[in-house]
Write an enzyme that holds these catalytic residues in place. Structure first.
Site, PDB file in Angstrom:
ATOM      1  N   GLY A  13      41.113  26.300  -2.715  1.00 31.94           N
ATOM      2  CA  GLY A  13      40.444  25.624  -1.607  1.00 31.94           C
ATOM      3  C   GLY A  13      40.093  26.505  -0.421  1.00 31.94           C
ATOM      4  O   GLY A  13      40.065  26.021   0.719  1.00 31.94           O
ATOM      5  N   THR A  14      39.771  27.788  -0.659  1.00 34.87           N
ATOM      6  CA  THR A  14      39.368  28.603   0.492  1.00 34.87           C
ATOM      7  C   THR A  14      37.998  28.155   1.020  1.00 34.87           C
ATOM      8  O   THR A  14      37.747  28.235   2.220  1.00 34.87           O
ATOM      9  CB  THR A  14      39.337  30.118   0.160  1.00 34.87           C
ATOM     10  OG1 THR A  14      38.359  30.365  -0.851  1.00 34.87           O
ATOM     11  CG2 THR A  14      40.695  30.611  -0.299  1.00 34.87           C
ATOM     12  N   ILE A  93      33.355  18.069 -14.886  1.00 36.66           N
ATOM     13  CA  ILE A  93      31.913  17.820 -14.897  1.00 36.66           C
ATOM     14  C   ILE A  93      31.663  16.345 -14.626  1.00 36.66           C
ATOM     15  O   ILE A  93      32.213  15.474 -15.309  1.00 36.66           O
ATOM     16  CB  ILE A  93      31.313  18.270 -16.242  1.00 36.66           C
ATOM     17  CG1 ILE A  93      31.459  19.792 -16.338  1.00 36.66           C
ATOM     18  CG2 ILE A  93      29.850  17.865 -16.361  1.00 36.66           C
ATOM     19  CD1 ILE A  93      31.218  20.363 -17.705  1.00 36.66           C
ATOM     20  N   LEU A  94      30.870  16.071 -13.606  1.00 43.11           N
ATOM     21  CA  LEU A  94      30.627  14.680 -13.220  1.00 43.11           C
ATOM     22  C   LEU A  94      29.676  14.009 -14.203  1.00 43.11           C
ATOM     23  O   LEU A  94      28.732  14.636 -14.691  1.00 43.11           O
ATOM     24  CB  LEU A  94      30.021  14.625 -11.812  1.00 43.11           C
ATOM     25  CG  LEU A  94      30.914  15.137 -10.680  1.00 43.11           C
ATOM     26  CD1 LEU A  94      30.137  15.158  -9.359  1.00 43.11           C
ATOM     27  CD2 LEU A  94      32.160  14.269 -10.539  1.00 43.11           C
ATOM     28  N   HIS A 110      28.309  27.900  -6.635  1.00 46.15           N
ATOM     29  CA  HIS A 110      28.551  28.614  -7.893  1.00 46.15           C
ATOM     30  C   HIS A 110      28.572  30.115  -7.614  1.00 46.15           C
ATOM     31  O   HIS A 110      27.640  30.640  -6.988  1.00 46.15           O
ATOM     32  CB  HIS A 110      27.443  28.261  -8.890  1.00 46.15           C
ATOM     33  CG  HIS A 110      27.681  28.792 -10.265  1.00 46.15           C
ATOM     34  ND1 HIS A 110      28.616  28.246 -11.112  1.00 46.15           N
ATOM     35  CD2 HIS A 110      27.123  29.845 -10.921  1.00 46.15           C
ATOM     36  CE1 HIS A 110      28.617  28.933 -12.247  1.00 46.15           C
ATOM     37  NE2 HIS A 110      27.726  29.898 -12.153  1.00 46.15           N
TER      38      HIS A 110
HETATM   39  C1  GRF Z   1      34.541  29.596  -5.789  1.00 43.48           C
HETATM   40  O1  GRF Z   1      34.268  30.903  -6.205  1.00 43.48           O
HETATM   41  C2  GRF Z   1      33.413  28.666  -6.153  1.00 43.48           C
HETATM   42  O2  GRF Z   1      32.157  29.268  -6.124  1.00 43.48           O
HETATM   43  C3  GRF Z   1      33.744  28.292  -7.554  1.00 43.48           C
HETATM   44  O3  GRF Z   1      35.155  28.192  -7.584  1.00 43.48           O
HETATM   45  C4  GRF Z   1      35.720  29.013  -6.568  1.00 43.48           C
HETATM   46  C5  GRF Z   1      36.614  28.168  -5.722  1.00 43.48           C
HETATM   47  O4  GRF Z   1      37.354  28.918  -4.794  1.00 43.48           O
HETATM   48  N1  GRF Z   1      33.011  27.116  -7.968  1.00 43.48           N
HETATM   49  P1  GRF Z   1      38.224  28.184  -3.691  1.00 43.48           P
HETATM   50  O5  GRF Z   1      39.106  27.173  -4.398  1.00 43.48           O
HETATM   51  O6  GRF Z   1      37.291  27.532  -2.717  1.00 43.48           O
HETATM   52  O7  GRF Z   1      39.032  29.274  -3.060  1.00 43.48           O
END
Ligand code: GRF
Length: 201
Positions: A13-14, A93-94, A110
């Site tokens: 969740g960064t 996947i929704l 992505h």
């Molecule tokens: C990110 O690289 C995002 O693009 C991908 O999954 C990762 C999630 O990272 N879909 P975080 O959980 O937000 O740190």
């Protein structure tokens, strides 16, 4: 009245944290109404709790199939009056149940330059490892609207990131994350201010 959005996560969740910070700073004039994880142990849930953001787990394993899961998801989103959805590292996947209801109102981030390294099976480290293995000289980040396909909706924005000779998985990932945190905030801000029409690039 400001918009309300849900952030769907599966992991650390960064990107969620970047959004929380931007909302608290007032850069994004919207409310994170809810954080939903499809995994019990996602650290992003702790981030939501620390900031008193309503949060819950809706795990695929608790339902017979993805359709039943999405009925629950839809009900939860509606209960929280969610106007739009940000998928920030959400691995499920929704189904059409959600996609149709929130047409042009679901955005995904992505970590690649779609159409490269996109579609089923391309997520997280799999992507970065393939970029390094193929000795690509660039990779990037894409934000796009979600349609019924996988990583296939209209592209909102993309940013290129150079891949260096000395890059390791960790260094490349860290640089991609840095770009993501800026781009996700810019995109949600622009969406909330009505600067994104849904047409894609
Ligand atoms: C990110 O690289 C995002 O693009 C991908 O999954 C990762 C999630 O990272 N879909 P975080 O959980 O937000 O740190």
């Amino acid at each position: 009245m400001s918009l309300k959005f849900a952030v769907l996560i599966s992991g650390g969740g960064t990107n969620l944290q970047a959004l929380i910070n931007a909302v608290e700073r007032g850069t994004i004039k919207a409310e994170i109404a809810l954080v939903i994880s499809d995994r019990e142990n996602a650290y992003g849930l702790e981030r939501a709790k620390k900031h008193n953001i309503p949060n819950c787990v809706i795990a695929r394993s608790a339902f017979n199939n993805a359709l039943e899961r999405d009925e629950k998801l839809l009900k939860t989103l509606e209960e929280h009056d969610v106007d739009f959805i940000m998928l920030a590292g959400y691995l499920s996947i929704l189904t059409e149940t959600i996609v149709k209801k929130y047409e042009k109102s679901i955005i995904n981030i992505h970590p690649a330059l779609i159409p490269n390294y996109s579609g089923k099976g391309f997520y997280g480290d799999v992507i970065h490892e393939a970029v390094l293995k193929n000795k690509d000289r660039q990779t990037g980040v894409t934000l796009h609207f979600v349609d019924a396909g996988v990583d296939s909706g209209p592209i909102i924005c993309q940013e290129r990131i150079p891949v260096l000779e000395i890059d390791t998985l960790d260094s490349l990932k860290a640089r991609i994350h840095g770009v993501e945190h800026r781009l996700i905030v810019e995109t949600v801000k622009n969406f909330c201010e009505g600067h994104i029409d849904g047409g894609g690039l």
